[in-house]
Design a protein around this motif. Structure first.
Motif, mmCIF file in Angstrom:
data_model
loop_
_atom_site.group_PDB
_atom_site.id
_atom_site.type_symbol
_atom_site.label_atom_id
_atom_site.label_comp_id
_atom_site.label_asym_id
_atom_site.label_seq_id
_atom_site.Cartn_x
_atom_site.Cartn_y
_atom_site.Cartn_z
ATOM 1 N N GLN A 118 35.670 33.043 34.725
ATOM 2 C CA GLN A 118 36.448 32.268 33.607
ATOM 3 C C GLN A 118 36.659 33.565 32.727
ATOM 4 O O GLN A 118 37.726 33.162 31.911
ATOM 5 C CB GLN A 118 35.606 31.310 33.063
ATOM 6 N N ASP A 119 36.074 34.542 32.674
ATOM 7 C CA ASP A 119 36.280 35.791 31.783
ATOM 8 C C ASP A 119 37.513 36.475 32.011
ATOM 9 O O ASP A 119 38.047 37.428 31.238
ATOM 10 C CB ASP A 119 35.186 36.524 31.418
ATOM 11 N N LYS A 120 38.064 36.270 33.099
ATOM 12 C CA LYS A 120 39.264 37.069 33.755
ATOM 13 C C LYS A 120 40.412 36.409 33.346
ATOM 14 O O LYS A 120 40.613 35.051 32.836
ATOM 15 C CB LYS A 120 39.438 37.084 35.266
ATOM 16 N N LYS A 121 41.622 36.995 32.956
ATOM 17 C CA LYS A 121 42.924 36.469 32.391
ATOM 18 C C LYS A 121 43.743 35.954 33.606
ATOM 19 O O LYS A 121 43.694 36.693 34.644
ATOM 20 C CB LYS A 121 43.776 37.829 31.883
ATOM 21 N N THR A 122 44.274 35.039 33.462
ATOM 22 C CA THR A 122 44.887 34.332 34.474
ATOM 23 C C THR A 122 46.289 34.663 34.592
ATOM 24 O O THR A 122 47.210 34.475 33.679
ATOM 25 C CB THR A 122 44.796 32.691 34.237
ATOM 26 N N ASN A 155 41.543 43.122 44.670
ATOM 27 C CA ASN A 155 41.335 43.630 43.410
ATOM 28 C C ASN A 155 40.302 42.722 42.546
ATOM 29 O O ASN A 155 40.481 42.339 41.432
ATOM 30 C CB ASN A 155 42.615 43.330 42.589
ATOM 31 N N ASP A 188 37.954 43.886 40.907
ATOM 32 C CA ASP A 188 37.529 44.394 39.708
ATOM 33 C C ASP A 188 38.326 44.389 38.755
ATOM 34 O O ASP A 188 38.270 45.089 37.572
ATOM 35 C CB ASP A 188 37.098 45.892 39.786
ATOM 36 N N SER A 189 39.615 43.738 39.201
ATOM 37 C CA SER A 189 40.618 43.669 37.723
ATOM 38 C C SER A 189 40.399 42.741 36.955
ATOM 39 O O SER A 189 39.374 41.798 36.874
ATOM 40 C CB SER A 189 41.759 43.304 38.612
ATOM 41 N N ASP A 190 40.950 43.027 35.851
ATOM 42 C CA ASP A 190 40.757 42.129 34.585
ATOM 43 C C ASP A 190 41.519 40.679 34.854
ATOM 44 O O ASP A 190 41.324 39.759 34.046
ATOM 45 C CB ASP A 190 41.041 42.535 33.220
ATOM 46 N N TYR A 191 42.193 40.332 35.780
ATOM 47 C CA TYR A 191 42.822 39.399 36.024
ATOM 48 C C TYR A 191 42.496 38.654 37.397
ATOM 49 O O TYR A 191 41.902 39.259 38.226
ATOM 50 C CB TYR A 191 44.379 39.588 36.055
ATOM 51 N N GLN A 192 42.855 37.382 37.427
ATOM 52 C CA GLN A 192 42.710 36.570 38.462
ATOM 53 C C GLN A 192 44.122 36.009 38.916
ATOM 54 O O GLN A 192 45.081 35.430 37.893
ATOM 55 C CB GLN A 192 41.786 35.330 38.233
#
Length: 319
Positions: free
Chosen positions: A13-17, A44, A46-50
């Protein structure tokens, strides 16, 4: 909320969507976009995004898709890619929300007057897809003939662009609303027919048209809806297999999903003009990240076409 979220979207949930909203989760074409989204996720981690793939349960639920986009933009996403089923309705809602995050379209675009609402379009050159269909029809019926076009939702920009490409190319004129004898092509009474993206309705329409028009020369599936239900499509084309084999009746269809290429190999269509939905889903997250970062992105971003015909089965031979 009417959304049915992909299992692949259940991530930290801490990833940006990065949201991809399609017309309906019941359409196997869009599942290929989901697979592309999942592939991007796996590469990806390890990305900050989902990558979130979602849409209404039914492709006929235009209002449901608009509500999903409303909910996502209201709850907060980093960026969104939309395949609008009803382009004017979706544009009106996006304009009313005036989101601060990047908006792009995927697979289907907004109408021309609303394209200021999105940063870019990623998907098929739909007008060219219609051109290719008309070229395949002309090879098989050089003198033209009677034809029925099968379309999707009335307000779907991508489908209407394909129909325009077909009519313009078949007629040799620009801006043709209906074929009335140009280059020998005439659209029959009762057509075009609109499937509302429903495979069962698409097959029933085909059956009804074949029964009511025994001398029909060509049936054009501007999208692949009927072929998405292979058992029903087999039963419908069984009615006219002798005509299909002789070339008295030709079928040209959009898309090249596995059930469709099998139908092609069985002689249940004469040509398939395929899009690349997996590539759309795979590329969309990277495009959205570019937009978030303020990078320049081309508009449009076309993903190409694959054409299969009797002379060159190509992509359809082994897929």
């Amino acid at each position: 909320m009417v959304a049915a979220l992909s299992c692949a979207a259940a991530v930290a949930q801490d990833k940006k969507t990065l949201a991809i909203v399609v017309k309906g989760l019941d359409n196997p074409f869009f599942e290929q976009i989901n697979l592309g989204c999942q592939k991007w996720m796996s590469e990806n981690a390890d990305s900050d995004y989902q990558c979130l793939y979602t849409g209404p349960a039914s492709s006929a639920d235009e209002a449901g898709e608009v509500q999903i986009v409303d909910d996502l933009l209201t709850s907060g996403v980093a960026a969104i890619a939309i395949s609008p089923s009803n382009a004017p309705s979706m544009a009106n809602r996006v304009r009313a929300i005036a989101p601060s995050v990047p908006v792009m379209t995927i697979d289907a675009d907004f109408l021309e007057q609303d394209r200021d609402l999105r940063a870019t379009y990623l998907g098929t050159d739909n007008y060219l897809m219609g051109v290719k269909m008309a070229e395949e029809a002309a090879k098989l019926k050089p003198e033209g003939g009677t034809v029925c076009l099968q379309l999707g939702n009335v307000a779907a920009d991508n489908i209407n662009a394909r129909a325009q490409g077909f009519r313009d190319t078949a007629s040799g004129e620009k801006g043709i609303d209906r074929l009335t004898g140009q280059n020998g092509w005439t659209e029959i009474d009762g057509c075009p027919v609109f499937t509302n993206d429903q495979a069962d309705l698409a097959n029933q329409q085909m059956s009804d048209v074949f029964t009511a028009n025994p001398d029909l020369d060509a049936f054009i599936l501007i999208g692949g809806w009927a072929q998405f239900a292979p058992q029903a499509y087999t039963q419908v084309t069984d009615q006219v297999m002798d005509k299909l084999k002789s070339g008295e009746l030709i079928i040209i269809a959009g898309d090249t999903l596995p059930p469709q290429t099998e139908a092609f190999r069985e002689g249940r269509s004469h040509a398939q003009v395929g899009q690349r939905p997996f590539e759309m889903g795979y590329r969309a997250p990277d495009v959205m990240i570019q937009l978030i970062n303020g990078e320049a992105v081309e508009d449009p971003l076309y993903t190409g076409l694959d054409v299969c015909n009797q002379e060159d089965p190509g992509f359809c031979k082994d897929n």
